[in-house]
Scaffold this active site. Structure first.
Site, short mmCIF file in Angstrom:
data_model
loop_
_atom_site.label_atom_id
_atom_site.label_comp_id
_atom_site.label_asym_id
_atom_site.label_seq_id
_atom_site.Cartn_x
_atom_site.Cartn_y
_atom_site.Cartn_z
CD GLU A 5 11.41 -3.65 -4.06
OE1 GLU A 5 10.86 -2.54 -3.85
OE2 GLU A 5 11.13 -4.68 -3.42
CB ALA A 55 -0.92 -0.03 1.22
NE ARG A 56 6.03 0.15 3.80
CZ ARG A 56 6.55 -0.22 4.97
NH1 ARG A 56 6.21 0.41 6.07
NH2 ARG A 56 7.41 -1.21 5.03
CD GLU A 57 6.25 -1.23 -1.78
OE1 GLU A 57 6.02 -1.74 -2.89
OE2 GLU A 57 6.72 -1.89 -0.82
NE ARG A 92 7.68 -11.62 2.38
CZ ARG A 92 8.00 -10.55 1.66
NH1 ARG A 92 7.32 -10.30 0.55
NH2 ARG A 92 8.97 -9.73 2.02
CG HIS A 98 7.05 -4.35 -4.90
ND1 HIS A 98 6.53 -4.76 -3.71
CD2 HIS A 98 6.68 -5.31 -5.80
CE1 HIS A 98 5.87 -5.90 -3.87
NE2 HIS A 98 5.95 -6.26 -5.13
ZN LIG Z 1 6.80 -3.78 -1.90
#
Ligand SMILES: [Zn+2]
Length: 424
Positions: A380, A173-175, A250, A302
């Site tokens: 990422e 969520a925070r990305e 996960r 991400h």
């Molecule tokens: Zn992530």
């Protein structure tokens, strides 16, 4: 009007939002194996108490630890006691949150502003509007999240039925830079289609249909706007625990519950109660079944750290057979070479588990084994050092531009299927 609405949403929601005043992020860079081991020990000790923005991985890779004001002194003492030098990576997390969004900016652009962050509602509306505005876009309603929000995708296709390229953002969520970059890239594709020959070829050479999910963890993302900017998991309640949420990355079935996961519902890496117990992972998985055996490329975006990684993710053992490793590596090198060109941004390319850290039940292994996709990546995005999850809005456009350069390489490659993929 649009800006006014955004401001009202912001003002209305600020009272309930968790304040990160006095929170610091401490950075330790392990210089030798002994320091790395001491960091692993510290991680085991503190994992449930403090928020590791970046956990220990390998030599010279920063470990970033966010610590609240009541613990900051103790954690600093603990680091010193273990002879681990640290620097203060973020002096005050709330200051960075305040600076992330340009609150006094005036929206002078007609239509959707791709250079600012958007709420979950606005992203959902964006999918609808893309389909209205562009003939090659179809709005796809994949299903509902745990809290009943629509999980949506844009399909970009010039017609017919082709091999599929599937891209997802926002599983954590925070990305925020992830959904923003997904939307930026989708817009590049549709607005440059028919204008730029490479982009036209991505859509029009009768090879690929594109499906882009900008925000998979739509409940968690919404929560980062209304309650807690640092929320990572989804918002699903857990049986027998007051702690909320599953780490959806996960929760995928391949090697579910293995290394780099937690069975503690309060952990940020809680793997859920069973494989695909997360509503969002389950809904998207069911929907993806229609493309079974026909997906050419899978990418899960991400942030942060600037990494382009391929399976295996579940293990840190280097010697486990992975038949597509060379093909995946070569393609990722070409993609990140293109990505580097606009701004010189450097990405590390490697195997997720052995080169970084193991995370079982994660997306790259799921794409590879469960979905049978020869090219399955976890990426990422920016940055490496300055802002972490709190990438300022004026980096959205550079992130979109450079990542789209990588996507052009992938989307115009023939993506040969290669050797048989190992079975689950
Ligand atoms: Zn992530």
């Amino acid at each position: 009007m649009k800006l006014l609405c955004a401001l009202l949403v912001f003002v209305a929601s600020t009272s309930a939002v968790k304040n990160y005043g006095g929170y610091q992020v401490l950075r330790v860079v392990p210089q030798d194996m002994e320091q790395l081991q001491r960091l692993h020990d510290l991680y085991s000790l503190l994992e449930d108490t403090v928020d590791f923005w970046k956990e220990p991985t390998r030599l010279n890779q920063p470990v970033d630890i966010m610590v609240g004001p009541n613990l900051v002194k103790d954690v600093k003492i603990e680091l010193s006691r273990r002879c681990l030098d640290f620097s203060i990576f973020v002096e005050d997390v709330q200051t960075n949150i305040n600076n992330e969004r340009c609150t006094d900016c005036v929206n002078t652009k007609a239509g959707f502003d791709y250079t600012i962050y958007h709420t979950s509602k606005q992203i959902s509306q964006w999918v609808t509007d893309m389909a209205i505005d562009h003939g090659i876009v179809t709005e796809i309603n994949i299903g509902k999240s745990d809290e009943g929000r629509d999980i949506k995708a844009v399909k970009i296709s010039s017609g017919g039925s082709k091999r599929v390229i599937y891209i997802q953002g926002g599983i954590h969520a925070r990305e925020w830079i992830s959904p923003a970059t997904m939307m930026y890239m989708a817009n590049e594709m549709v607005t440059k289609y028919g204008v730029d020959s490479t982009v036209t070829a991505m859509v029009d050479n009768c090879v690929y249909d594109w499906y882009i999910v900008p925000s998979l963890n739509v409940d968690g993302y919404d929560y980062t706007w209304t309650n807690d900017r640092m929320w990572r998991k989804n918002r699903q309640p857990n049986t027998g625990s007051s702690c909320i949420g599953t780490d959806l990355n996960r929760n995928y079935p391949y090697k579910w519950g293995g290394s780099g996961t937690s069975d503690n519902p309060c952990s940020d890496i809680f793997h859920g109660e069973a494989p695909l117990s997360g509503i969002e992972t389950s809904v998207v998985h069911e929907w993806l079944q229609q493309f079974s055996g026909n997906i050419a490329l899978f990418i899960d975006f991400h942030n942060y750290s600037q990494l382009w990684l391929y399976p295996w993710g579940y293990t840190n053992k280097k010697n486990i057979e992975q038949p597509h490793k060379d093909l995946q590596h070569d393609l990722a090198i070409r993609a990140t070479d293109a990505l580097r060109k606009p701004y010189g941004t450097e990405y590390f390319v490697g195997m997720s588990g052995p080169d970084m850290y193991p995370a079982a039940g994660a997306s790259e292994d799921y794409g590879y084994v469960t979905l049978g996709v020869s090219y399955s990546y976890i990426v990422e995005l920016r940055d490496e050092g300055n802002y972490g999850f709190l990438i300022p809005e004026d980096w959205i456009e550079p992130s979109g531009i450079e990542t789209f350069e990588a996507l052009k390489v992938l989307g115009t490659d023939t993506l040969p299927i290669g050797p048989p993929i190992p079975e689950a």
